[in-house]
Design an enzyme around this catalytic site. Structure first.
Site, PDB file in Angstrom:
ATOM      1  CG  HIS A 251      30.077 -12.166   1.459  1.00  0.00           C
ATOM      2  ND1 HIS A 251      30.848 -12.575   0.385  1.00  0.00           N
ATOM      3  CD2 HIS A 251      28.856 -12.719   1.298  1.00  0.00           C
ATOM      4  CE1 HIS A 251      30.105 -13.345  -0.384  1.00  0.00           C
ATOM      5  NE2 HIS A 251      28.901 -13.461   0.136  1.00  0.00           N
ATOM      6  CD  GLU A 313      21.474 -15.223   4.082  1.00  0.00           C
ATOM      7  OE1 GLU A 313      20.316 -14.851   3.806  1.00  0.00           O
ATOM      8  OE2 GLU A 313      21.910 -16.348   3.822  1.00  0.00           O
TER       9      GLU A 313
HETATM   10  N1  COA Z   1      30.523 -11.092  13.425  1.00  0.00           N
HETATM   11  C1  COA Z   1      31.635 -11.002  14.195  1.00  0.00           C
HETATM   12  N2  COA Z   1      32.861 -11.344  13.777  1.00  0.00           N
HETATM   13  C2  COA Z   1      32.972 -11.789  12.513  1.00  0.00           C
HETATM   14  C3  COA Z   1      31.882 -11.877  11.660  1.00  0.00           C
HETATM   15  C4  COA Z   1      30.608 -11.507  12.155  1.00  0.00           C
HETATM   16  N3  COA Z   1      29.514 -11.581  11.393  1.00  0.00           N
HETATM   17  N4  COA Z   1      32.291 -12.359  10.465  1.00  0.00           N
HETATM   18  C5  COA Z   1      33.609 -12.538  10.572  1.00  0.00           C
HETATM   19  N5  COA Z   1      34.031 -12.212  11.802  1.00  0.00           N
HETATM   20  C6  COA Z   1      35.401 -12.260  12.308  1.00  0.00           C
HETATM   21  C7  COA Z   1      35.814 -13.690  12.599  1.00  0.00           C
HETATM   22  O1  COA Z   1      35.486 -14.057  13.923  1.00  0.00           O
HETATM   23  C8  COA Z   1      37.300 -13.654  12.341  1.00  0.00           C
HETATM   24  O2  COA Z   1      37.912 -13.106  13.467  1.00  0.00           O
HETATM   25  P1  COA Z   1      39.368 -13.645  13.951  1.00  0.00           P
HETATM   26  O3  COA Z   1      40.282 -13.402  12.798  1.00  0.00           O
HETATM   27  O4  COA Z   1      39.638 -12.804  15.149  1.00  0.00           O
HETATM   28  O5  COA Z   1      39.167 -15.104  14.248  1.00  0.00           O
HETATM   29  C9  COA Z   1      37.434 -12.647  11.203  1.00  0.00           C
HETATM   30  O6  COA Z   1      36.260 -11.821  11.263  1.00  0.00           O
HETATM   31  C10 COA Z   1      37.497 -13.286   9.840  1.00  0.00           C
HETATM   32  O7  COA Z   1      36.424 -14.217   9.736  1.00  0.00           O
HETATM   33  P2  COA Z   1      36.460 -15.539   8.875  1.00  0.00           P
HETATM   34  O8  COA Z   1      35.704 -16.605   9.604  1.00  0.00           O
HETATM   35  O9  COA Z   1      37.840 -15.849   8.451  1.00  0.00           O
HETATM   36  O10 COA Z   1      35.659 -15.076   7.614  1.00  0.00           O
HETATM   37  P3  COA Z   1      35.030 -16.026   6.546  1.00  0.00           P
HETATM   38  O11 COA Z   1      35.322 -15.443   5.213  1.00  0.00           O
HETATM   39  O12 COA Z   1      35.396 -17.438   6.744  1.00  0.00           O
HETATM   40  O13 COA Z   1      33.495 -15.903   6.904  1.00  0.00           O
HETATM   41  C11 COA Z   1      31.216 -15.473   6.945  1.00  0.00           C
HETATM   42  C12 COA Z   1      32.519 -15.281   6.163  1.00  0.00           C
HETATM   43  C13 COA Z   1      30.047 -14.980   6.108  1.00  0.00           C
HETATM   44  C14 COA Z   1      31.011 -16.978   7.210  1.00  0.00           C
HETATM   45  C15 COA Z   1      31.315 -14.703   8.279  1.00  0.00           C
HETATM   46  O14 COA Z   1      31.481 -13.341   8.017  1.00  0.00           O
HETATM   47  C16 COA Z   1      30.118 -14.955   9.179  1.00  0.00           C
HETATM   48  O15 COA Z   1      30.107 -15.922   9.934  1.00  0.00           O
HETATM   49  N6  COA Z   1      29.054 -14.080   9.118  1.00  0.00           N
HETATM   50  C17 COA Z   1      27.879 -14.279   9.898  1.00  0.00           C
HETATM   51  C18 COA Z   1      26.983 -15.331   9.262  1.00  0.00           C
HETATM   52  C19 COA Z   1      26.310 -14.819   8.018  1.00  0.00           C
HETATM   53  O16 COA Z   1      25.826 -13.701   7.964  1.00  0.00           O
HETATM   54  N7  COA Z   1      26.242 -15.680   7.013  1.00  0.00           N
HETATM   55  C20 COA Z   1      25.621 -15.356   5.734  1.00  0.00           C
HETATM   56  C21 COA Z   1      26.676 -15.177   4.684  1.00  0.00           C
HETATM   57  S1  COA Z   1      25.988 -14.577   3.167  1.00  0.00           S
END
Ligand code: COA
Length: 370
Positions: A251, A313
């Site tokens: 998140h 989710e």
């Molecule tokens: N599975 C695997 N790796 C994940 C991950 C997940 N669900 N969520 C984050 N990461 C990793 C990223 O690949 C990134 O790795 P890196 O630094 O090696 O590139 C690191 O964790 C940080 O991620 P980042 O994209 O900067 O986090 P964010 O704050 O932008 O993203 C979400 C938040 C929710 C978009 C992200 O956690 C995600 O994509 N989750 C899955 C989709 C989801 O469940 N969405 C519903 C949200 S309520």
């Protein structure tokens, strides 16, 4: 070459002052208009939560019943208008259909903010259910509570009391959540002095993305692919090795488990307790818990400095599946609740906000090669 501009996700930027909800990511707390989510989700109806957002207080019995009646009338009115939607509901993607059909709603001069929200929230529910029942959508029953009628229109049968309670718990849980991407989109549109329907259409577009509201369908696809709790470890290892994200984990704000995951897990357990022994809910819940545990452990090993735990989710998927909703309707059902939050934010933005117009930082880079 791609360049990551520092701060491009607007982390830590305060874009509005709101009384609607507070998200404490460090401690995993969500407060909805003064109430911790765990104190009201599963305890009050969706009607109550809408009333709370707009007035700051839970309704009396008379206020609840009048709002329930208004929602019922608005569902009927939305159903009557479906002939004007052209082929919007024929679009193959439910969120595309929702966006296109909601775009047909007009502006009603002088409408009170709560009445406008009732009209939009009802239309979202009716259009989502109708999309799932094309070409013969079920007519709403205005005498029913909103959650009961939504389930009835989707499933084509009278839901049990426990099912209605579980859906109410879900709708209350997700009604609002700080400055999430769709709410921000709605507030940006509202800040230009545009109308509420335009703001909600923008929000639906933002919610559709799998990084926001589009994750629960893929969570179930993942659970299907894993099949048994014993397979969780190997599956998660392989998915992460392929560079995939585990849906329902991580998140932007929470650094601990999303408090909504606890609330929804509790609602699923209550639904299971009221179901008969042959119900698949318990099995699904055990699988989900095993996958969560495994994904959390492996993500912690890969990202020791960035806690990545279950988000809303993850258990949304399990709950909505247990209620018999098709997975294509998961995100529209999310929208059917969050629409109330969007409308409340639009009202707040209109009352207190200014035009939202951030800056960009120009960098003289060549265009990326694709
Ligand atoms: N599975 C695997 N790796 C994940 C991950 C997940 N669900 N969520 C984050 N990461 C990793 C990223 O690949 C990134 O790795 P890196 O630094 O090696 O590139 C690191 O964790 C940080 O991620 P980042 O994209 O900067 O986090 P964010 O704050 O932008 O993203 C979400 C938040 C929710 C978009 C992200 O956690 C995600 O994509 N989750 C899955 C989709 C989801 O469940 N969405 C519903 C949200 S309520």
């Amino acid at each position: 070459m791609s360049a990551r501009i520092e701060g491009s996700g607007l982390e830590e930027v305060v874009a509005a002052t709101t009384r609607l909800s507070d998200v404490d990511g460090e401690h995993g707390r969500l407060v909805l208009a003064g109430y911790p989510v765990e104190d009201i989700a599963g305890r009050v109806d969706f009607e109550d939560a809408i009333y709370l957002l707009f007035t700051g207080a839970l309704p009396t019995a008379a206020q609840r019943s009048s709002l329930r009646e208004a929602l019922g009338d608005a569902r009927e009115a939305a159903f009557e208008r479906m002939g004007e939607l052209g082929d919007a509901l024929a679009l193959p993607d439910a969120m595309d259909a929702l966006r296109a059909s909601v775009a047909h709603l007009g502006v009603v001069a002088g409408e009170e903010p709560l009445s406008e929200a009732v009209r939009i929230v009802s239309a979202v529910a009716v259009f989502a259910a109708a999309w799932a029942h094309q070409p013969a959508p079920l007519r709403p029953d205005p005498r029913l509570p909103h959650a009961a009628d939504y389930l009835r229109m989707v499933a084509g049968r009278t839901p049990t009391t426990a099912e209605v309670a579980a859906l109410d718990a879900y709708l209350v849980t997700v009604i609002d959540h700080g400055m999430n991407a769709s709410t921000f989109a709605a507030r940006v549109v509202a800040s230009t002095a545009s109308d509420t329907v335009s703001a909600v259409v923008a929000a639906i577009g933002a919610l559709k993305g799998k990084l926001h509201g589009g994750a629960p369908g893929p969570v179930l696809d993942m659970l299907d692919a894993i099949g048994e709790p014993e397979q969780a470890r190997a599956w998660v290892t392989a998915a992460l090795a392929r560079g995939e994200r585990v849906m329902g984990m991580g998140h932007r704000v929470y650094r601990v488990r999303d408090p909504r995951a606890f609330v929804l897990e509790r609602a699923i357990a209550e639904l299971e307790a009221s179901s008969n022994a042959s119900s698949p809910i318990g099995r699904r819940l055990r699988l989900a818990r095993a996958v969560e545990k495994e994904a959390e452990a492996q993500l912690a090993a890969r990202h020791p400095d960035r806690p990545l735990k279950a988000n809303v989710e993850f258990y949304t998927a399990v709950l909505l599946e247990a209620l018999g909703l098709p997975r294509t309707l998961f995100t529209p059902t999310f929208a059917s609740s969050r629409a109330a939050g969007w409308c409340a934010h639009v009202d707040e933005q209109r009352t207190h906000g200014r035009l939202i117009r951030p800056k960009s930082r120009y960098v003289n880079l060549p265009a990326p090669t694709r």
